[in-house]
Design a protein around this motif. Structure first.
Motif, PDB file in Angstrom:
ATOM      1  N   LEU A 189      -0.135   8.223  -1.583  1.00 31.83           N
ATOM      2  CA  LEU A 189       0.741   9.204  -0.587  1.00 31.83           C
ATOM      3  C   LEU A 189       1.954   8.460  -0.244  1.00 31.83           C
ATOM      4  O   LEU A 189       2.908   9.145  -0.171  1.00 31.83           O
ATOM      5  CB  LEU A 189      -0.130   9.374   0.488  1.00 31.83           C
ATOM      6  CG  LEU A 189      -1.461  10.236   0.310  1.00 31.83           C
ATOM      7  CD1 LEU A 189      -2.224  10.538   1.488  1.00 31.83           C
ATOM      8  CD2 LEU A 189      -0.997  11.771  -0.290  1.00 31.83           C
ATOM      9  N   ASP A 190       2.140   7.204  -0.045  1.00 32.67           N
ATOM     10  CA  ASP A 190       3.443   6.712   0.390  1.00 32.67           C
ATOM     11  C   ASP A 190       4.459   6.885  -0.839  1.00 32.67           C
ATOM     12  O   ASP A 190       5.713   7.013  -0.620  1.00 32.67           O
ATOM     13  CB  ASP A 190       3.421   5.516   0.817  1.00 32.67           C
ATOM     14  CG  ASP A 190       2.589   4.399   0.021  1.00 32.67           C
ATOM     15  OD1 ASP A 190       2.055   4.725  -0.954  1.00 32.67           O
ATOM     16  OD2 ASP A 190       2.760   3.082   0.203  1.00 32.67           O
ATOM     17  N   GLN A 191       3.988   6.777  -1.926  1.00 33.52           N
ATOM     18  CA  GLN A 191       4.653   6.618  -3.273  1.00 33.52           C
ATOM     19  C   GLN A 191       5.269   8.157  -3.474  1.00 33.52           C
ATOM     20  O   GLN A 191       6.582   8.483  -3.784  1.00 33.52           O
ATOM     21  CB  GLN A 191       4.395   6.345  -4.428  1.00 33.52           C
ATOM     22  CG  GLN A 191       3.848   4.842  -4.574  1.00 33.52           C
ATOM     23  CD  GLN A 191       2.907   4.107  -5.691  1.00 33.52           C
ATOM     24  OE1 GLN A 191       2.130   5.031  -6.155  1.00 33.52           O
ATOM     25  NE2 GLN A 191       3.197   3.081  -6.043  1.00 33.52           N
ATOM     26  N   ILE A 192       4.495   9.139  -3.159  1.00 34.12           N
ATOM     27  CA  ILE A 192       4.957  10.764  -3.282  1.00 34.12           C
ATOM     28  C   ILE A 192       5.601  10.953  -2.190  1.00 34.12           C
ATOM     29  O   ILE A 192       6.625  11.642  -2.539  1.00 34.12           O
ATOM     30  CB  ILE A 192       3.649  11.443  -3.347  1.00 34.12           C
ATOM     31  CG1 ILE A 192       2.624  11.370  -4.673  1.00 34.12           C
ATOM     32  CG2 ILE A 192       3.956  12.762  -3.049  1.00 34.12           C
ATOM     33  CD1 ILE A 192       1.506  11.724  -4.591  1.00 34.12           C
ATOM     34  N   ASP A 193       5.641  10.379  -0.866  1.00 37.45           N
ATOM     35  CA  ASP A 193       6.456  10.590   0.163  1.00 37.45           C
ATOM     36  C   ASP A 193       7.827  10.192  -0.089  1.00 37.45           C
ATOM     37  O   ASP A 193       8.832  10.853   0.071  1.00 37.45           O
ATOM     38  CB  ASP A 193       5.821   9.930   1.582  1.00 37.45           C
ATOM     39  CG  ASP A 193       6.712  10.224   2.606  1.00 37.45           C
ATOM     40  OD1 ASP A 193       6.817  11.391   3.165  1.00 37.45           O
ATOM     41  OD2 ASP A 193       7.348   9.397   3.302  1.00 37.45           O
ATOM     42  N   ASP A 194       7.958   8.805  -0.934  1.00 39.71           N
ATOM     43  CA  ASP A 194       9.383   8.339  -1.218  1.00 39.71           C
ATOM     44  C   ASP A 194       9.864   9.115  -2.290  1.00 39.71           C
ATOM     45  O   ASP A 194      11.081   9.568  -2.281  1.00 39.71           O
ATOM     46  CB  ASP A 194       8.958   7.054  -1.629  1.00 39.71           C
ATOM     47  CG  ASP A 194      10.377   6.501  -2.157  1.00 39.71           C
ATOM     48  OD1 ASP A 194      11.371   6.346  -1.186  1.00 39.71           O
ATOM     49  OD2 ASP A 194      10.522   5.788  -3.156  1.00 39.71           O
ATOM     50  N   ASP A 195       9.151   9.827  -3.286  1.00 39.75           N
ATOM     51  CA  ASP A 195       9.832  10.757  -4.148  1.00 39.75           C
ATOM     52  C   ASP A 195      10.130  12.092  -3.570  1.00 39.75           C
ATOM     53  O   ASP A 195      11.263  12.701  -3.740  1.00 39.75           O
ATOM     54  CB  ASP A 195       8.556  11.083  -5.203  1.00 39.75           C
ATOM     55  CG  ASP A 195       8.323  10.023  -6.097  1.00 39.75           C
ATOM     56  OD1 ASP A 195       9.098   8.859  -6.277  1.00 39.75           O
ATOM     57  OD2 ASP A 195       7.206   9.913  -6.878  1.00 39.75           O
ATOM     58  N   LEU A 196       9.285  12.590  -2.462  1.00 41.65           N
ATOM     59  CA  LEU A 196       9.745  13.950  -2.034  1.00 41.65           C
ATOM     60  C   LEU A 196      11.290  13.555  -1.182  1.00 41.65           C
ATOM     61  O   LEU A 196      12.235  14.406  -1.077  1.00 41.65           O
ATOM     62  CB  LEU A 196       8.876  14.301  -0.894  1.00 41.65           C
ATOM     63  CG  LEU A 196       7.622  14.764  -1.302  1.00 41.65           C
ATOM     64  CD1 LEU A 196       6.383  15.029  -0.363  1.00 41.65           C
ATOM     65  CD2 LEU A 196       7.927  16.337  -2.137  1.00 41.65           C
ATOM     66  N   ARG A 197      11.320  12.312  -0.425  1.00 45.30           N
ATOM     67  CA  ARG A 197      12.629  12.140   0.218  1.00 45.30           C
ATOM     68  C   ARG A 197      13.741  11.911  -0.734  1.00 45.30           C
ATOM     69  O   ARG A 197      14.988  12.124  -0.113  1.00 45.30           O
ATOM     70  CB  ARG A 197      12.459  10.992   1.092  1.00 45.30           C
ATOM     71  CG  ARG A 197      11.340  11.175   2.255  1.00 45.30           C
ATOM     72  CD  ARG A 197      11.273  10.346   3.219  1.00 45.30           C
ATOM     73  NE  ARG A 197      10.273  10.438   4.240  1.00 45.30           N
ATOM     74  CZ  ARG A 197      10.719  11.111   5.278  1.00 45.30           C
ATOM     75  NH1 ARG A 197      11.897  11.456   5.737  1.00 45.30           N
ATOM     76  NH2 ARG A 197       9.657  11.199   6.353  1.00 45.30           N
ATOM     77  N   THR A 198      13.752  11.113  -1.887  1.00 43.14           N
ATOM     78  CA  THR A 198      14.738  10.755  -2.508  1.00 43.14           C
ATOM     79  C   THR A 198      14.999  11.463  -3.827  1.00 43.14           C
ATOM     80  O   THR A 198      16.331  11.657  -4.026  1.00 43.14           O
ATOM     81  CB  THR A 198      14.821   9.240  -2.881  1.00 43.14           C
ATOM     82  OG1 THR A 198      13.311   9.168  -3.919  1.00 43.14           O
ATOM     83  CG2 THR A 198      14.576   8.193  -1.671  1.00 43.14           C
ATOM     84  N   LYS A 199      14.124  11.655  -4.446  1.00 43.12           N
ATOM     85  CA  LYS A 199      14.250  12.185  -5.864  1.00 43.12           C
ATOM     86  C   LYS A 199      13.513  13.531  -6.575  1.00 43.12           C
ATOM     87  O   LYS A 199      13.108  13.318  -7.579  1.00 43.12           O
ATOM     88  CB  LYS A 199      14.197  11.006  -6.954  1.00 43.12           C
ATOM     89  CG  LYS A 199      12.783  10.517  -6.893  1.00 43.12           C
ATOM     90  CD  LYS A 199      13.028   9.152  -7.957  1.00 43.12           C
ATOM     91  CE  LYS A 199      11.420   8.489  -7.895  1.00 43.12           C
ATOM     92  NZ  LYS A 199      11.360   7.465  -8.875  1.00 43.12           N
TER      93      LYS A 199
END
Length: 152
Positions: free
Chosen positions: A30-40
């Motif tokens: 979930l934290d990796q997906i959250d990073d994807d949602l915010r950046t790329k």
């Protein structure tokens, strides 16, 4: 005359084998997906053609980190329980290092934030300029606990 013997399952108690099987089919956290949602998020929706991935990497669900073979499969995935559960899990802010330090009494308490998550826009909407927005809002725990008490 003997009784019919029940066949034993081969690895019914071997939890280490079950863990190995589980990690084989593991998806992004979930934290990796959250990073994807915010950046790329825009780059993941509009990926270049890759012949090795399903649907040539043109139909991708960012929230579930999964490729689909065509647009109808992607749109039907948006209506499933699996996708809705993932959206619900992404509503809470991911656990951070600062939060762990606050839990170990190395800082003051900060109320957790929840976010309003929406399903990603279609390819046409993305080309028109619509982006995935992650809106944050504070949770009032007193209201949520009172609402839970009234339901029971």
């Amino acid at each position: 005359m003997g009784m019919v013997q029940k066949r034993k399952k081969m690895h019914s108690g071997d939890t280490h084998l079950r863990r190995r099987w589980r990690t084989r089919n593991r998806r992004r956290d979930l934290d990796q997906i959250d990073d994807d949602l915010r950046t790329k998020s825009r780059e993941l929706i509009n990926q270049p053609v890759d012949l090795d991935k399903p649907g040539f990497a043109q139909f991708y669900c960012i929230h579930c980190a999964k490729h689909f073979i065509n647009d109808t499969a992607l749109q039907s995935h948006f209506r499933t329980k699996v996708h809705k559960r993932r959206l619900k899990a992404l509503e809470t802010e991911p656990y951070t290092l600062e939060e762990s330090e606050r839990a170990a009494s190395h800082g003051s308490y900060v109320k957790p934030k929840t976010r309003q998550m929406e399903t990603q826009p279609s390819k046409e909407e993305t080309r028109a300029g619509k982006l995935i927005e992650v809106e944050e809002k504070l949770i009032d725990h007193k209201k949520s606990t009172n609402a839970q008490r009234m339901e029971t």
